[in-house]
Design an enzyme around this catalytic site. Sequence first.
Site, PDB file in Angstrom:
ATOM      1  N   ASP A  36      61.646  74.975  38.435  1.00  0.00           N
ATOM      2  CA  ASP A  36      60.903  74.046  37.572  1.00  0.00           C
ATOM      3  C   ASP A  36      61.690  72.739  37.551  1.00  0.00           C
ATOM      4  O   ASP A  36      62.547  72.520  38.397  1.00  0.00           O
ATOM      5  CB  ASP A  36      60.722  74.645  36.172  1.00  0.00           C
ATOM      6  CG  ASP A  36      59.423  74.195  35.510  1.00  0.00           C
ATOM      7  OD1 ASP A  36      59.067  73.013  35.660  1.00  0.00           O
ATOM      8  OD2 ASP A  36      58.772  75.017  34.834  1.00  0.00           O
ATOM      9  N   ASP A  37      61.418  71.881  36.586  1.00  0.00           N
ATOM     10  CA  ASP A  37      62.065  70.574  36.554  1.00  0.00           C
ATOM     11  C   ASP A  37      63.584  70.716  36.496  1.00  0.00           C
ATOM     12  O   ASP A  37      64.113  71.537  35.738  1.00  0.00           O
ATOM     13  CB  ASP A  37      61.586  69.786  35.341  1.00  0.00           C
ATOM     14  CG  ASP A  37      60.077  69.615  35.317  1.00  0.00           C
ATOM     15  OD1 ASP A  37      59.501  69.270  36.373  1.00  0.00           O
ATOM     16  OD2 ASP A  37      59.468  69.844  34.259  1.00  0.00           O
TER      17      ASP A  37
END
Length: 475
Positions: free
Chosen positions: A254-255
């Site tokens: 994810d980020d």
Amino acid sequence: MKNILASIVVTIITLSIVIDNAQGKRVLQSFEAFEYTAITCRSHSASITEFGGVGDGKTLNTKAFQSAVDHLSQYASDGGAQLFVPAGKWLTGSFNLTSHFTLFLHKDAILLAAQDINEYPILKALPSYGRGRDAAGGRFASLLFGTNLSDVVITGNNGTIDGQGSFWWQKFHGGKLKYTRPYLIELMFSDTIQISNLTLLDSPSWNIHPVYSSNIIVKGVTIIAPVKSPNTDGINPDSCTNTRIEDCYIISGDDCIAVKSGWDEYGIAFGMPTKHLLIRRLTCISPYSAAIALGSEMSGGIEDVRAEEITAYQTESGVRIKTAVGRGAFVKNIYVRGMSLHTMKWVFWMTGNYKAHADSHYDPHALPEITGINYRDIVAENVSMAGRLEGISGDPFTGICISNATISMAAKHKKAIWMCSDVEGVTSGVDPKPCDLLDGQQSEKKKKTDGGCDFPTDVLDIDNVELKSCSYQMN
């Protein structure tokens, strides 16, 4: 030499003696002297082995860690204390930290997160979220947890925290969780925090989550998780003030960094923004997410974020802004300079249509304000689309500035190089040519300078914090 130590240096002495541990067993104990840098040095020291800890990868050490922290808390007003974790594999569930405390991991120490949900107490949902992120209920306590603390250091000479996350990822994908997965490190309502010189592996979910906290330094941390692992964000400052993130290397599902401040009506009511955030010398790999994300949970507001020297490889986007009708609040005064991007889907991505909501009670009239977004000095190669900028109808994103950006498109790039709607801004020195909505006129003052987008010249308080040279040696 001590004044120029940039990382932990193991020094001089290794002693091996036989001692009686807390269970009355006689064990071989190895003591090491070392130096490290920290916001605060400590007057008292202990090793986890003094409290019955066994680093064999099989013995559960949750009680040993909690006993050690509880014992060392008595020194909070007497110069604080540090807990040393020697080489070995230390299986543990969640335990709480204390104030004026340092947890130090030897370079060959591995904290292994227990794969037993009973080792993670259930906590209430965060007040700025109103519910768990994985499920409507509360959440499992993080592996390392603390609330209402002051002066906490979690560091090592690149020791490891292994979340053994596949256990949790399978339950998440199978819809078998009633509560949100634990993070590796979470500190709430706390002040003066350092997390440094560690390797974090395979977190069940987010890796580092300071929330409702201030004066935070995250430095020299390596975070690694499979790129398809669910929600394994790297570092998520959430409703935090004065945070410095630097020299970190992140591969995640994810980020790499996600800046947050609460979700919909709960974040609006809590009203605690993230502000005065520095990010520098970040290296990110995340094929399905962003190097830096702002939102989507940004309902307390995000302002004064300064990011520079950002390198990303095979990452979906550079800096992404995620918001929606119902979020309210603002993302403003964002400054990014010096990005080097390699194999990207989008260089610039903003969306006002990120529809995930905490519940159905969000206010459809709570429109976010997105303004003062500045990007400059960017080189990107092998890019599918230069920019996808989508504001909200009737609530455009304004004050967007992009300057000195050279983008080399991939051989099979998208036919539309730019897509823009409900945005307003200016550009200079951008190739390929941006969409017409970013063709506004710069002020006369700006024309007389270098023509580039703004980046602040003042120094934030957190950038004035210098780490001290500390040492550990058993008595």
